[in-house]
Design an enzyme around this catalytic site. Structure first.
Site, PDB file in Angstrom:
ATOM      1  N   CYS A  17     -11.242   7.237  11.751  1.00  0.00           N
ATOM      2  CA  CYS A  17      -9.956   7.561  11.095  1.00  0.00           C
ATOM      3  C   CYS A  17      -9.348   8.861  11.597  1.00  0.00           C
ATOM      4  CB  CYS A  17     -10.116   7.567   9.580  1.00  0.00           C
ATOM      5  SG  CYS A  17     -11.152   8.876   8.893  1.00  0.00           S
ATOM      6  N   HIS A  70     -11.208  10.202   4.141  1.00  0.00           N
ATOM      7  CA  HIS A  70     -10.482   9.280   5.016  1.00  0.00           C
ATOM      8  C   HIS A  70      -9.053   9.796   5.217  1.00  0.00           C
ATOM      9  CE1 HIS A  70      -9.636   5.514   7.030  1.00  0.00           C
ATOM     10  NE2 HIS A  70      -8.617   5.259   6.221  1.00  0.00           N
ATOM     11  N   HIS A  84      -4.133   3.299  10.175  1.00  0.00           N
ATOM     12  CA  HIS A  84      -5.437   3.948  10.111  1.00  0.00           C
ATOM     13  C   HIS A  84      -6.494   3.097  10.796  1.00  0.00           C
ATOM     14  CE1 HIS A  84      -7.215   1.860   6.313  1.00  0.00           C
ATOM     15  NE2 HIS A  84      -6.240   1.113   6.784  1.00  0.00           N
TER      16      HIS A  84
END
Length: 159
Positions: free
Chosen positions: A73, A123, A135
């Site tokens: 990510c 994240h 993402h």
């Protein structure tokens, strides 16, 4: 001629050729009844980063990967902003610490979206508008556009 003279008067005095020269050198010439042309906007580094992330659609997830073919990510966000001309640290938490924090009401395309739990950011993605992010989510997945699935998010703007 004075600065307060209107365009029709200016046209009648200067003639067509001079008016065209004036428009080319000093400003905009609009014919009566015509709508003004839309202003072209220059893409920002956030726009560029968003487009770069989108161009990586389908690239597989790999923990610790920073591109150009595989990403985790924060590797995706770091890669996209680096290609757009901005430097970001490596991890999601470090990226959160580096950004200017903004309220959800002021989020814009290209802002970073941070997912958190218990005071820890785990994240990150790039806001694409309409409550969606680009993402690289997890092992077995790939870079994709996806709806934000929780309200436990924070927003940051890269400076």
């Amino acid at each position: 001629m004075t600065a307060q003279m209107n365009v029709p008067s200016l046209l009648s005095r200067a003639g067509a050729v001079s008016a065209l020269t004036l428009a080319a050198v000093g400003g905009t010439l609009i014919a009566p009844g015509a709508a003004p042309a839309a202003q072209a906007t220059v893409p920002t580094y956030a726009d560029k980063a968003l487009n770069i992330a989108a161009s990586k659609k389908g690239s597989p997830y790999r923990w610790g990967a920073t591109g150009p073919g595989r990403f985790d990510c924060s590797g995706l966000t770091q890669y996209a902003f680096r290609k757009a001309g901005k430097k970001l640290p490596r991890t999601a938490q470090q990226q959160y610490n580096k950004t200017r924090h903004i309220p959800a009401a002021h989020r814009q395309k290209g802002d970073l979206v941070f997912f958190h739990s218990g005071g820890h950011v785990y994240h990150v993605g790039i806001y694409a508008g309409n409550n969606k992010i680009w993402h690289s989510p997890k092992t077995g997945s790939w870079v994709k556009l996806e709806r934000i699935w929780t309200w436990k998010v924070l927003y940051g703007r890269v400076r």
